[in-house]
Design a protein around this motif. Structure first.
Motif, PDB file in Angstrom:
ATOM      1  N   LYS A   5      44.331 -32.228  56.052  1.00  0.00           N
ATOM      2  CA  LYS A   5      43.446 -33.353  56.358  1.00  0.00           C
ATOM      3  C   LYS A   5      42.859 -33.964  55.088  1.00  0.00           C
ATOM      4  O   LYS A   5      42.646 -35.180  55.017  1.00  0.00           O
ATOM      5  CB  LYS A   5      42.327 -32.894  57.306  1.00  0.00           C
ATOM      6  CG  LYS A   5      42.837 -32.556  58.710  1.00  0.00           C
ATOM      7  CD  LYS A   5      41.703 -32.314  59.683  1.00  0.00           C
ATOM      8  CE  LYS A   5      42.241 -32.075  61.105  1.00  0.00           C
ATOM      9  NZ  LYS A   5      41.161 -31.899  62.096  1.00  0.00           N
ATOM     10  N   ASN A   6      42.611 -33.131  54.074  1.00  0.00           N
ATOM     11  CA  ASN A   6      42.067 -33.648  52.826  1.00  0.00           C
ATOM     12  C   ASN A   6      43.101 -34.453  52.045  1.00  0.00           C
ATOM     13  O   ASN A   6      42.773 -35.441  51.377  1.00  0.00           O
ATOM     14  CB  ASN A   6      41.533 -32.508  51.963  1.00  0.00           C
ATOM     15  CG  ASN A   6      40.362 -31.779  52.601  1.00  0.00           C
ATOM     16  OD1 ASN A   6      40.280 -30.561  52.589  1.00  0.00           O
ATOM     17  ND2 ASN A   6      39.453 -32.541  53.196  1.00  0.00           N
ATOM     18  N   ILE A   7      44.363 -34.028  52.114  1.00  0.00           N
ATOM     19  CA  ILE A   7      45.431 -34.784  51.448  1.00  0.00           C
ATOM     20  C   ILE A   7      45.579 -36.166  52.077  1.00  0.00           C
ATOM     21  O   ILE A   7      45.687 -37.179  51.383  1.00  0.00           O
ATOM     22  CB  ILE A   7      46.772 -34.014  51.516  1.00  0.00           C
ATOM     23  CG1 ILE A   7      46.778 -32.886  50.489  1.00  0.00           C
ATOM     24  CG2 ILE A   7      47.957 -34.936  51.275  1.00  0.00           C
ATOM     25  CD1 ILE A   7      48.064 -32.104  50.450  1.00  0.00           C
ATOM     26  N   VAL A   8      45.574 -36.215  53.403  1.00  0.00           N
ATOM     27  CA  VAL A   8      45.685 -37.496  54.101  1.00  0.00           C
ATOM     28  C   VAL A   8      44.509 -38.395  53.741  1.00  0.00           C
ATOM     29  O   VAL A   8      44.670 -39.588  53.466  1.00  0.00           O
ATOM     30  CB  VAL A   8      45.759 -37.281  55.619  1.00  0.00           C
ATOM     31  CG1 VAL A   8      45.700 -38.609  56.370  1.00  0.00           C
ATOM     32  CG2 VAL A   8      47.046 -36.546  55.987  1.00  0.00           C
ATOM     33  N   ASP A   9      43.321 -37.808  53.712  1.00  0.00           N
ATOM     34  CA  ASP A   9      42.108 -38.551  53.367  1.00  0.00           C
ATOM     35  C   ASP A   9      42.188 -39.078  51.935  1.00  0.00           C
ATOM     36  O   ASP A   9      41.927 -40.259  51.672  1.00  0.00           O
ATOM     37  CB  ASP A   9      40.898 -37.626  53.536  1.00  0.00           C
ATOM     38  CG  ASP A   9      39.575 -38.322  53.234  1.00  0.00           C
ATOM     39  OD1 ASP A   9      39.568 -39.553  53.060  1.00  0.00           O
ATOM     40  OD2 ASP A   9      38.542 -37.625  53.159  1.00  0.00           O
ATOM     41  N   ALA A  10      42.583 -38.208  50.991  1.00  0.00           N
ATOM     42  CA  ALA A  10      42.589 -38.582  49.584  1.00  0.00           C
ATOM     43  C   ALA A  10      43.654 -39.619  49.252  1.00  0.00           C
ATOM     44  O   ALA A  10      43.381 -40.593  48.542  1.00  0.00           O
ATOM     45  CB  ALA A  10      42.798 -37.330  48.715  1.00  0.00           C
ATOM     46  N   VAL A  11      44.867 -39.422  49.748  1.00  0.00           N
ATOM     47  CA  VAL A  11      45.993 -40.259  49.340  1.00  0.00           C
ATOM     48  C   VAL A  11      46.163 -41.501  50.215  1.00  0.00           C
ATOM     49  O   VAL A  11      46.415 -42.605  49.701  1.00  0.00           O
ATOM     50  CB  VAL A  11      47.300 -39.436  49.342  1.00  0.00           C
ATOM     51  CG1 VAL A  11      48.496 -40.303  49.001  1.00  0.00           C
ATOM     52  CG2 VAL A  11      47.193 -38.278  48.363  1.00  0.00           C
ATOM     53  N   LEU A  12      46.025 -41.343  51.521  1.00  0.00           N
ATOM     54  CA  LEU A  12      46.258 -42.468  52.423  1.00  0.00           C
ATOM     55  C   LEU A  12      44.972 -43.161  52.861  1.00  0.00           C
ATOM     56  O   LEU A  12      45.022 -44.218  53.494  1.00  0.00           O
ATOM     57  CB  LEU A  12      47.022 -41.987  53.665  1.00  0.00           C
ATOM     58  CG  LEU A  12      48.380 -41.327  53.408  1.00  0.00           C
ATOM     59  CD1 LEU A  12      49.034 -40.945  54.738  1.00  0.00           C
ATOM     60  CD2 LEU A  12      49.292 -42.237  52.599  1.00  0.00           C
ATOM     61  N   LYS A  13      43.820 -42.547  52.542  1.00  0.00           N
ATOM     62  CA  LYS A  13      42.521 -43.106  52.932  1.00  0.00           C
ATOM     63  C   LYS A  13      42.418 -43.273  54.448  1.00  0.00           C
ATOM     64  O   LYS A  13      41.839 -44.235  54.959  1.00  0.00           O
ATOM     65  CB  LYS A  13      42.269 -44.456  52.234  1.00  0.00           C
ATOM     66  CG  LYS A  13      42.379 -44.405  50.723  1.00  0.00           C
ATOM     67  CD  LYS A  13      41.436 -43.386  50.111  1.00  0.00           C
ATOM     68  CE  LYS A  13      41.571 -43.328  48.597  1.00  0.00           C
ATOM     69  NZ  LYS A  13      40.754 -42.238  48.005  1.00  0.00           N
ATOM     70  N   VAL A  14      42.980 -42.299  55.153  1.00  0.00           N
ATOM     71  CA  VAL A  14      42.949 -42.298  56.610  1.00  0.00           C
ATOM     72  C   VAL A  14      42.369 -40.962  57.068  1.00  0.00           C
ATOM     73  O   VAL A  14      42.699 -39.919  56.513  1.00  0.00           O
ATOM     74  CB  VAL A  14      44.367 -42.478  57.199  1.00  0.00           C
ATOM     75  CG1 VAL A  14      44.321 -42.392  58.721  1.00  0.00           C
ATOM     76  CG2 VAL A  14      44.959 -43.805  56.754  1.00  0.00           C
ATOM     77  N   GLU A  15      41.509 -40.994  58.067  1.00  0.00           N
ATOM     78  CA  GLU A  15      40.911 -39.762  58.578  1.00  0.00           C
ATOM     79  C   GLU A  15      41.714 -39.244  59.765  1.00  0.00           C
ATOM     80  O   GLU A  15      42.021 -39.991  60.696  1.00  0.00           O
ATOM     81  CB  GLU A  15      39.473 -40.019  59.004  1.00  0.00           C
ATOM     82  CG  GLU A  15      38.767 -38.758  59.519  1.00  0.00           C
ATOM     83  CD  GLU A  15      37.322 -39.015  59.893  1.00  0.00           C
ATOM     84  OE1 GLU A  15      36.728 -38.144  60.571  1.00  0.00           O
ATOM     85  OE2 GLU A  15      36.785 -40.073  59.522  1.00  0.00           O
ATOM     86  N   VAL A  16      42.077 -37.968  59.712  1.00  0.00           N
ATOM     87  CA  VAL A  16      42.737 -37.329  60.843  1.00  0.00           C
ATOM     88  C   VAL A  16      41.660 -37.035  61.883  1.00  0.00           C
ATOM     89  O   VAL A  16      40.685 -36.333  61.593  1.00  0.00           O
ATOM     90  CB  VAL A  16      43.445 -36.026  60.425  1.00  0.00           C
ATOM     91  CG1 VAL A  16      44.080 -35.359  61.635  1.00  0.00           C
ATOM     92  CG2 VAL A  16      44.486 -36.300  59.349  1.00  0.00           C
ATOM     93  N   PRO A  17      41.796 -37.549  63.102  1.00  0.00           N
ATOM     94  CA  PRO A  17      40.750 -37.361  64.122  1.00  0.00           C
ATOM     95  C   PRO A  17      40.504 -35.885  64.427  1.00  0.00           C
ATOM     96  O   PRO A  17      41.385 -35.041  64.263  1.00  0.00           O
ATOM     97  CB  PRO A  17      41.326 -38.079  65.349  1.00  0.00           C
ATOM     98  CG  PRO A  17      42.327 -39.057  64.796  1.00  0.00           C
ATOM     99  CD  PRO A  17      42.911 -38.377  63.591  1.00  0.00           C
ATOM    100  N   SER A  18      39.300 -35.580  64.880  1.00  0.00           N
ATOM    101  CA  SER A  18      38.938 -34.217  65.248  1.00  0.00           C
ATOM    102  C   SER A  18      39.890 -33.685  66.304  1.00  0.00           C
ATOM    103  O   SER A  18      40.177 -34.349  67.302  1.00  0.00           O
ATOM    104  CB  SER A  18      37.502 -34.186  65.782  1.00  0.00           C
ATOM    105  OG  SER A  18      37.169 -32.910  66.271  1.00  0.00           O
TER     106      SER A  18
END
Length: 451
Positions: free
Chosen positions: A241-254
């Motif tokens: 989830k942190n990789i997606v947040d950092a690189v794609l600037k997208v949050e993986v939903p809960s």
């Protein structure tokens, strides 16, 4: 190159210098014996061999008809000596198949298969038949990950090359030693997912590897499809989830997966195994890992047959400093599992074994929480660990869930920062176990009432 990051996280001492200059060497246990867990990811398998059977390297020895399963293969040629429960990572006793090698190295590999001309169905079948699972630790069946539901549009494949755990360097060495294989496996993954682009996510403490990766990308004529993305060196940068947040600037939903944010994430070892499955017909039967920690005389990176008992590598492959081992961890010190002894097998998901000294483990008693909030600032999932642990201790599991208990990734950032040394992760694991037990009882009760 620009670097990306996420909110929260910590900066523990890395200790990468202990082993990142050590090439991966192939070794074999002195006992000539492996103890292979029947299941190493997905639904439980059933042995398809018996004591006394002769098996070949690469032969299936356990499998299941369940879709969410990955077969297990013999990592040596030899004779089945035992089928019994043995100690595995997590201090569990699970069914294992013990095989004594006969030195013949006879193989039972699959036929070579061109991944770019075969159908998607055949490609996924090959990955499943090769027994490939996520090699970053979760051991999720890869053929399932690469076949997301039709309503999940995948925009990017992310190669998780962060390797943020302290001490562990096997992925770093793999990136240096076999960049062409990594790019080949990554291209295969992209092709299966509809030729979507890929990013190799690399922490900037490994930026020196970028030229070699770019050369491999050029050799594969993949400049338009594959690029390198640098992220800041921070723990737990390797969390999906942190990789997606950092690189794609997208949050993986809960409660959701990266696929719900348009991404599929693969580990370095996993894409190498995928390349081998197609190019060599070889199933996942070997595992490269790091042996490190202050109690190890000479830390190293090695490759062993799956099922090798860690204790069988001492002292022939590596030696421990006498009287220095205070803790044995399967994995890294942040998210690994403390083990009672070294007589447990290397599995598909074993990225390293860490032998820590008393100084490295910082064994102190837990004291009263002082409500400083450092755990909140450190949490990469933006949770409130202090509130969660209070509710767990009070027996209020529903409130703990509302504060995010089931979204906790158990990275250990909160425990690392806690000045009161509260064993936060241990409390969260216990709380999750209680929640799951209640859910299982409710499900069983509902099923009984429906009859």
């Amino acid at each position: 190159m620009k670097t990306h990051t996420f909110k929260g996280g910590i900066h523990p001492d890395e200790f990468k210098e202990m082993s990142n200059i050590c090439p991966i060497t192939d070794v074999f246990p002195s006992t000539k014996t492996v103890t292979i867990p029947v299941t190493m990811g997905g639904a439980p398998n059933t042995p398809v061999v018996q004591v006394g059977d002769s098996v070949k390297r690469g032969q299936i020895i356990a499998k299941s008809d369940a879709f969410m399963s990955a077969p297990v293969h013999s990592s040596v040629s030899g004779k089945v000596k035992k089928i019994q429960s043995c100690l595995v990572t997590g201090n569990l006793e699970l069914p294992c198949i013990t095989i004594e090698a006969d030195g013949s190295d006879e193989t039972d590999f699959m036929p070579v298969l061109d991944p770019f001309t075969c159908s998607k169905e055949d490609a996924l079948k090959r990955i499943r038949e090769a027994g490939i699972v996520g090699m970053g630790g979760a051991s999720f069946p890869t053929h399932v990950k690469l076949n997301p539901p039709a309503d999940k549009k995948i925009d990017f494949v992310l190669l998780n090359a962060a390797e943020c755990e302290p001490y562990l360097t096997v992925d770093e060495r793999t990136l240096q030693e076999t960049p062409d294989k990594i790019i080949d496996g990554l291209k295969i993954v992209c092709h299966i997912l509809g030729d979507c682009p890929a990013l190799i996510v690399l922490e900037n403490n490994k930026e020196y590897i970028v030229p070699e990766l770019q050369k491999a990308i050029a050799n594969a004529d993949a400049q338009k499809k594959i690029a390198v993305s640098l992220v800041k060196t921070k723990y737990p940068q390797g969390c999906e989830k942190n990789i997606v947040d950092a690189v794609l600037k997208v949050e993986v939903p809960s409660g959701k997966l990266p696929a719900d944010a348009g991404a599929v994430i693969c580990n370095v070892g996993t894409v190498c195994a995928i390349s081998d499955a197609f190019r060599l017909g070889m199933p996942l039967i070997d595992r490269a890992l790091t042996i490190s920690g202050g109690a190890v005389e000479k830390p190293c990176n090695i490759r062993v047959p799956v099922g090798t008992l860690v204790g069988d590598l001492i002292p022939d492959v590596f030696k421990l400093k006498e009287g220095q081992t205070a803790k044995i961890v399967s994995g890294g010190p942040m998210m690994g599992f403390a083990m009672t002894n070294a007589q447990f097998p290397v599995t598909k998901g074993t990225s390293g074994i860490t032998f820590l000294t008393k100084k490295e483990t910082y064994l102190v008693d837990e004291s009263q929480c002082i409500s400083c909030g450092k755990c909140i600032n450190a949490c990469p999932m933006n949770l409130s660990p202090v509130l969660m642990v209070r509710e767990i201790k009070a027996g209020n599991l529903d409130k703990a869930k509302k504060f995010g208990l089931m979204d906790c990734i158990e990275c250990g950032c909160c425990s690392f920062m806690c000045p009161a040394n509260v064993r936060l992760v241990q409390h969260f694991r216990l709380g999750k176990m209680q929640v799951r037990a209640i859910m299982a009882m409710e499900k069983a009760k509902a099923a009984g009432g429906a009859k």
